[in-house]
Design a protein around this motif. Sequence first.
Motif, PDB file in Angstrom:
ATOM      1  N   PRO A  68       0.820  -1.209   0.000  1.00 30.63           N
ATOM      2  CA  PRO A  68       0.000   0.000   0.000  1.00 30.63           C
ATOM      3  C   PRO A  68       0.859   1.267   0.000  1.00 30.63           C
ATOM      4  CG  PRO A  68      -0.833  -1.592   1.583  1.00 30.63           C
ATOM      5  CD  PRO A  68       0.502  -2.104   1.130  1.00 30.63           C
ATOM      6  N   ILE A  69       0.580   2.176  -0.925  1.00 24.34           N
ATOM      7  CA  ILE A  69       1.294   3.439  -1.062  1.00 24.34           C
ATOM      8  C   ILE A  69       0.319   4.579  -0.821  1.00 24.34           C
ATOM      9  CG2 ILE A  69       2.705   4.894  -2.572  1.00 24.34           C
ATOM     10  CD1 ILE A  69       4.007   2.230  -1.894  1.00 24.34           C
ATOM     11  N   LYS A  70       0.743   5.574  -0.031  1.00 27.27           N
ATOM     12  CA  LYS A  70      -0.135   6.710   0.242  1.00 27.27           C
ATOM     13  C   LYS A  70      -0.365   7.509  -1.039  1.00 27.27           C
ATOM     14  CE  LYS A  70       0.288   9.047   4.070  1.00 27.27           C
ATOM     15  NZ  LYS A  70       0.715  10.002   5.130  1.00 27.27           N
ATOM     16  N   VAL A  71      -1.619   7.887  -1.286  1.00 28.29           N
ATOM     17  CA  VAL A  71      -1.972   8.702  -2.441  1.00 28.29           C
ATOM     18  C   VAL A  71      -1.703  10.161  -2.075  1.00 28.29           C
ATOM     19  CG1 VAL A  71      -3.799   9.378  -4.047  1.00 28.29           C
ATOM     20  CG2 VAL A  71      -3.690   7.025  -3.175  1.00 28.29           C
ATOM     21  N   SER A  72      -0.653  10.717  -2.617  1.00 22.60           N
ATOM     22  CA  SER A  72      -0.191  12.047  -2.210  1.00 22.60           C
ATOM     23  C   SER A  72      -1.159  13.153  -2.596  1.00 22.60           C
ATOM     24  CB  SER A  72       1.188  12.329  -2.807  1.00 22.60           C
ATOM     25  OG  SER A  72       1.150  12.254  -4.220  1.00 22.60           O
ATOM     26  N   PHE A  73      -2.014  12.902  -3.590  1.00 27.27           N
ATOM     27  CA  PHE A  73      -2.970  13.916  -4.025  1.00 27.27           C
ATOM     28  C   PHE A  73      -3.838  14.383  -2.861  1.00 27.27           C
ATOM     29  CE2 PHE A  73      -7.001  15.400  -5.707  1.00 27.27           C
ATOM     30  CZ  PHE A  73      -6.637  16.186  -6.787  1.00 27.27           C
ATOM     31  N   PHE A  74      -4.141  13.491  -1.927  1.00 28.10           N
ATOM     32  CA  PHE A  74      -5.048  13.814  -0.817  1.00 28.10           C
ATOM     33  C   PHE A  74      -4.315  14.112   0.486  1.00 28.10           C
ATOM     34  CE2 PHE A  74      -7.603  10.958  -3.594  1.00 28.10           C
ATOM     35  CZ  PHE A  74      -8.609  11.863  -3.942  1.00 28.10           C
ATOM     36  N   VAL A  75      -3.020  14.406   0.404  1.00 28.66           N
ATOM     37  CA  VAL A  75      -2.226  14.571   1.619  1.00 28.66           C
ATOM     38  C   VAL A  75      -2.710  15.725   2.486  1.00 28.66           C
ATOM     39  CG1 VAL A  75      -0.500  16.085   0.547  1.00 28.66           C
ATOM     40  CG2 VAL A  75       0.161  14.625   2.499  1.00 28.66           C
ATOM     41  N   ASP A  76      -3.312  16.747   1.876  1.00 28.41           N
ATOM     42  CA  ASP A  76      -3.814  17.894   2.636  1.00 28.41           C
ATOM     43  C   ASP A  76      -5.325  17.855   2.821  1.00 28.41           C
ATOM     44  OD1 ASP A  76      -1.261  19.053   2.925  1.00 28.41           O
ATOM     45  OD2 ASP A  76      -1.392  19.898   0.898  1.00 28.41           O
ATOM     46  N   GLN A  77      -5.944  16.712   2.542  1.00 29.82           N
ATOM     47  CA  GLN A  77      -7.391  16.567   2.673  1.00 29.82           C
ATOM     48  C   GLN A  77      -7.722  15.350   3.519  1.00 29.82           C
ATOM     49  OE1 GLN A  77      -7.642  16.592  -1.686  1.00 29.82           O
ATOM     50  NE2 GLN A  77      -9.101  18.276  -1.548  1.00 29.82           N
ATOM     51  N   GLN A  78      -8.950  15.255   3.957  1.00 31.22           N
ATOM     52  CA  GLN A  78      -9.396  14.156   4.791  1.00 31.22           C
ATOM     53  C   GLN A  78     -10.270  13.209   3.976  1.00 31.22           C
ATOM     54  OE1 GLN A  78      -9.009  13.704   8.512  1.00 31.22           O
ATOM     55  NE2 GLN A  78      -7.210  14.866   7.870  1.00 31.22           N
ATOM     56  N   VAL A  79      -9.766  12.029   3.717  1.00 32.74           N
ATOM     57  CA  VAL A  79     -10.527  11.027   2.971  1.00 32.74           C
ATOM     58  C   VAL A  79     -11.452  10.280   3.930  1.00 32.74           C
ATOM     59  CG1 VAL A  79     -10.380   8.918   1.603  1.00 32.74           C
ATOM     60  CG2 VAL A  79      -8.745  10.783   1.207  1.00 32.74           C
ATOM     61  N   ALA A  80     -12.706  10.117   3.521  1.00 32.95           N
ATOM     62  CA  ALA A  80     -13.672   9.381   4.331  1.00 32.95           C
ATOM     63  C   ALA A  80     -13.818   7.937   3.862  1.00 32.95           C
ATOM     64  CB  ALA A  80     -15.029  10.074   4.289  1.00 32.95           C
ATOM     65  N   GLY A  81     -13.714   7.712   2.551  1.00 28.77           N
ATOM     66  CA  GLY A  81     -13.890   6.362   2.043  1.00 28.77           C
ATOM     67  C   GLY A  81     -13.411   6.220   0.619  1.00 28.77           C
ATOM     68  N   VAL A  82     -13.202   4.965   0.211  1.00 28.91           N
ATOM     69  CA  VAL A  82     -12.769   4.641  -1.137  1.00 28.91           C
ATOM     70  C   VAL A  82     -13.615   3.490  -1.650  1.00 28.91           C
ATOM     71  CG1 VAL A  82     -10.975   3.086  -0.272  1.00 28.91           C
ATOM     72  CG2 VAL A  82     -10.778   4.015  -2.596  1.00 28.91           C
ATOM     73  N   ALA A  83     -13.899   3.493  -2.949  1.00 29.69           N
ATOM     74  CA  ALA A  83     -14.637   2.408  -3.589  1.00 29.69           C
ATOM     75  C   ALA A  83     -13.873   1.991  -4.834  1.00 29.69           C
ATOM     76  CB  ALA A  83     -16.054   2.842  -3.950  1.00 29.69           C
ATOM     77  N   CYS A  84     -13.478   0.729  -4.905  1.00 30.38           N
ATOM     78  CA  CYS A  84     -12.698   0.210  -6.028  1.00 30.38           C
ATOM     79  C   CYS A  84     -13.589  -0.590  -6.970  1.00 30.38           C
ATOM     80  CB  CYS A  84     -11.566  -0.675  -5.523  1.00 30.38           C
ATOM     81  SG  CYS A  84     -10.369   0.167  -4.456  1.00 30.38           S
ATOM     82  N   GLY A  85     -13.608  -0.215  -8.245  1.00 30.34           N
ATOM     83  CA  GLY A  85     -14.358  -0.945  -9.253  1.00 30.34           C
ATOM     84  C   GLY A  85     -13.465  -1.912  -9.994  1.00 30.34           C
ATOM     85  N   MET A  86     -13.873  -2.259 -11.209  1.00 29.97           N
ATOM     86  CA  MET A  86     -13.059  -3.202 -11.961  1.00 29.97           C
ATOM     87  C   MET A  86     -11.701  -2.596 -12.306  1.00 29.97           C
ATOM     88  SD  MET A  86     -13.892  -5.235 -15.510  1.00 29.97           S
ATOM     89  CE  MET A  86     -15.112  -6.301 -14.728  1.00 29.97           C
ATOM     90  N   ARG A  87     -11.707  -1.400 -12.891  1.00 32.37           N
ATOM     91  CA  ARG A  87     -10.460  -0.734 -13.263  1.00 32.37           C
ATOM     92  C   ARG A  87     -10.490   0.751 -12.923  1.00 32.37           C
ATOM     93  NH1 ARG A  87     -11.978  -3.926 -17.719  1.00 32.37           N
ATOM     94  NH2 ARG A  87     -10.696  -5.810 -17.991  1.00 32.37           N
ATOM     95  N   HIS A  88     -11.353   1.131 -12.004  1.00 35.74           N
ATOM     96  CA  HIS A  88     -11.414   2.539 -11.595  1.00 35.74           C
ATOM     97  C   HIS A  88     -11.653   2.626 -10.099  1.00 35.74           C
ATOM     98  CE1 HIS A  88     -15.766   1.815 -11.644  1.00 35.74           C
ATOM     99  NE2 HIS A  88     -15.980   3.015 -11.123  1.00 35.74           N
TER     100      HIS A  88
END
Length: 388
Positions: A143-163
Amino acid sequence: MMEVKSEEKDESNERLWSWGAGTDGQLGNGQLQDEQIPQQLSLSSHSHISSLACGAAHVIALTSGGKVLSWGRGNSGQLGHGEVVSNMLYPKAVTSLDEHFITHVSAGWSHSGFVSDTGSLFTCGDGSFGQLGHGDYASHSSPIKVSFFVDQQVAGVACGMRHSLVLLKGCLLNQVYGFGSGKRGQLGVSKDRIKSINLPKVISGFEDVEIVGIAANGDHSAALSVDGHLFTWGRGFKGFEDSHIPQSLNSTLKFTKATLGWNHGLAMTGEGEVYMLGGNHLGVLSDLHSVCQANQLTVDSREANLEKVPGLDGTKVTDIATGAEHSVLVTDNGEIKTWGWGEHGQLGLGDADDRTSPVTVRVGYDLDEAASTRVYCGSGFTFALTKF
């Protein structure tokens, strides 16, 4: 789908069951074979599991202590075990996340997402469509931190087939993002056809609503608003046109949960009623699109796509889940019911037949003893987590 975290309870007495496709070890029972009836897994060393996420052939388990376990297919690094990219037949800890308290996990076709209590997002697995959100098309086995959201608060993630979709905490502006494959409109970021993007991009159309849940599977995406409105975009259900931007379902119903399969979805209301979106011959309840054409009816396609699941009159449903082409629900008396595609035994009915309406699964415990049951689906397999 995002879910509100409930108050911590004593989870010392729980049972985990799996059935269906197992040739990649995704059933977690040490076997490489399909199982047509529910098999109880040993939780002696992995107790206090609070939730699961199931992908194409891998499973991620989240414990009440914020730890992560994974098993099943690992050929793309989706299990997050570092240099080890082989299949795992039993649950194994994702040790690189041990210094974080993980609150939410999601499993896609061959990638995975993890959200920490500090609002950080981590992804791993196949990145060839940009679905990991790291600004490239590389794959990662840890697992690698997604740097795009480093200054924001992520609440959740949803993984599809390729998105992938991401929901941020506590904001109405720029609250949902998409990245990865977008050829069917599943990213919701532009009216134009997009092959793929490798950095998160904001999804428009939610400026006036508060989103509390997101879901992704196949080439479909969905979001649920705080007042119960369901939005979908991406591949069109039942042959209807693809939608490249979120569209609100034309319904007066107020939904509390929605899940997606490859060709269908389920939506549950606060009253415990369940409705199906789309589907095909393996799990569809009826073909409303063909009926409308045959009778020359003028029906709003977004309303025609919604059909109440039959045979549940007077029964309240407490949980729902969707696999690639099968569906599962739990009633308020603890019964598990399944229907749809059954080739791998994922319906848990002792055979490989398909079903077009819900059938009760026999699980080896007294329903009166169960305090709660949650269900989870991978592409061709099913899990049930029961608390006593």
